[in-house]
Design a protein around this motif. Structure first.
Motif, PDB file in Angstrom:
ATOM      1  N   ARG A 124       0.845  -1.190   0.000  1.00 31.43           N
ATOM      2  CA  ARG A 124       0.000   0.000   0.000  1.00 31.43           C
ATOM      3  C   ARG A 124       0.877   1.237   0.000  1.00 31.43           C
ATOM      4  O   ARG A 124       1.674   1.434   0.897  1.00 31.43           O
ATOM      5  N   THR A 137       0.694   5.517  -1.281  1.00 33.16           N
ATOM      6  CA  THR A 137      -0.138   6.590  -1.808  1.00 33.16           C
ATOM      7  C   THR A 137       0.758   7.690  -2.340  1.00 33.16           C
ATOM      8  O   THR A 137       1.923   7.808  -1.968  1.00 33.16           O
ATOM      9  N   SER A 190      -7.252  15.880   4.774  1.00 31.04           N
ATOM     10  CA  SER A 190      -6.585  14.664   4.319  1.00 31.04           C
ATOM     11  C   SER A 190      -6.371  13.670   5.460  1.00 31.04           C
ATOM     12  O   SER A 190      -6.153  12.485   5.224  1.00 31.04           O
ATOM     13  N   ASN A 192     -10.500  12.131   6.174  1.00 28.30           N
ATOM     14  CA  ASN A 192     -11.413  11.618   5.156  1.00 28.30           C
ATOM     15  C   ASN A 192     -11.577  10.112   5.311  1.00 28.30           C
ATOM     16  O   ASN A 192     -10.852   9.454   6.061  1.00 28.30           O
ATOM     17  N   GLU A 207     -10.922   7.515   3.452  1.00 30.03           N
ATOM     18  CA  GLU A 207      -9.782   6.665   3.087  1.00 30.03           C
ATOM     19  C   GLU A 207      -8.713   6.674   4.180  1.00 30.03           C
ATOM     20  O   GLU A 207      -8.159   5.636   4.545  1.00 30.03           O
ATOM     21  N   PHE A 251      -9.985   4.662   7.150  1.00 27.40           N
ATOM     22  CA  PHE A 251      -9.923   3.232   6.855  1.00 27.40           C
ATOM     23  C   PHE A 251      -8.493   2.727   6.999  1.00 27.40           C
ATOM     24  O   PHE A 251      -8.237   1.703   7.632  1.00 27.40           O
ATOM     25  N   SER A 252      -7.543   3.456   6.451  1.00 27.97           N
ATOM     26  CA  SER A 252      -6.136   3.053   6.532  1.00 27.97           C
ATOM     27  C   SER A 252      -5.658   3.012   7.975  1.00 27.97           C
ATOM     28  O   SER A 252      -4.959   2.083   8.380  1.00 27.97           O
TER      29      SER A 252
END
Length: 89
Positions: free
Chosen positions: A51, A53, A62, A65, A67, A70-71
């Motif tokens: 993973r 980004t 940022s 959010n 995502e 979740f991470s």
């Protein structure tokens, strides 16, 4: 259901001289490797699902959010699981 149960099943399928390819997410590999090796299974680790980004400007949004949340939940779950397996083994 979990990594320990998977290792127990694999123990029944292979003999002690065989080596298996352990394929799992890169972030999960350290824990999975510890569990399989502790069961006496010879393992060739094959980490997948790396993973990464794109590096971008960090802002408050940022960090909160969906995502990002979740991470961070994946990281938190993995850290808890590693702590559990360190104590259990």
């Amino acid at each position: 259901f979990n990594t320990e149960q998977e290792a127990k099943v694999v123990m029944k399928l292979v003999n002690k001289e065989q080596q298996i390819a352990l394929i799992t997410s890169a972030y999960h590999m350290p824990r999975a490797l510890d569990v399989f090796v502790s069961k006496g299974i010879k393992v060739l680790p094959v980490p997948v699902d790396h993973r990464a980004t794109e590096i971008s400007k960090t802002s408050f949004y940022s960090l909160i959010n969906a995502e990002a949340l979740f991470s961070s939940s994946l990281v938190f779950r993995e850290l808890l699981a590693r702590a559990y397996y360190k104590v259990a083994f």
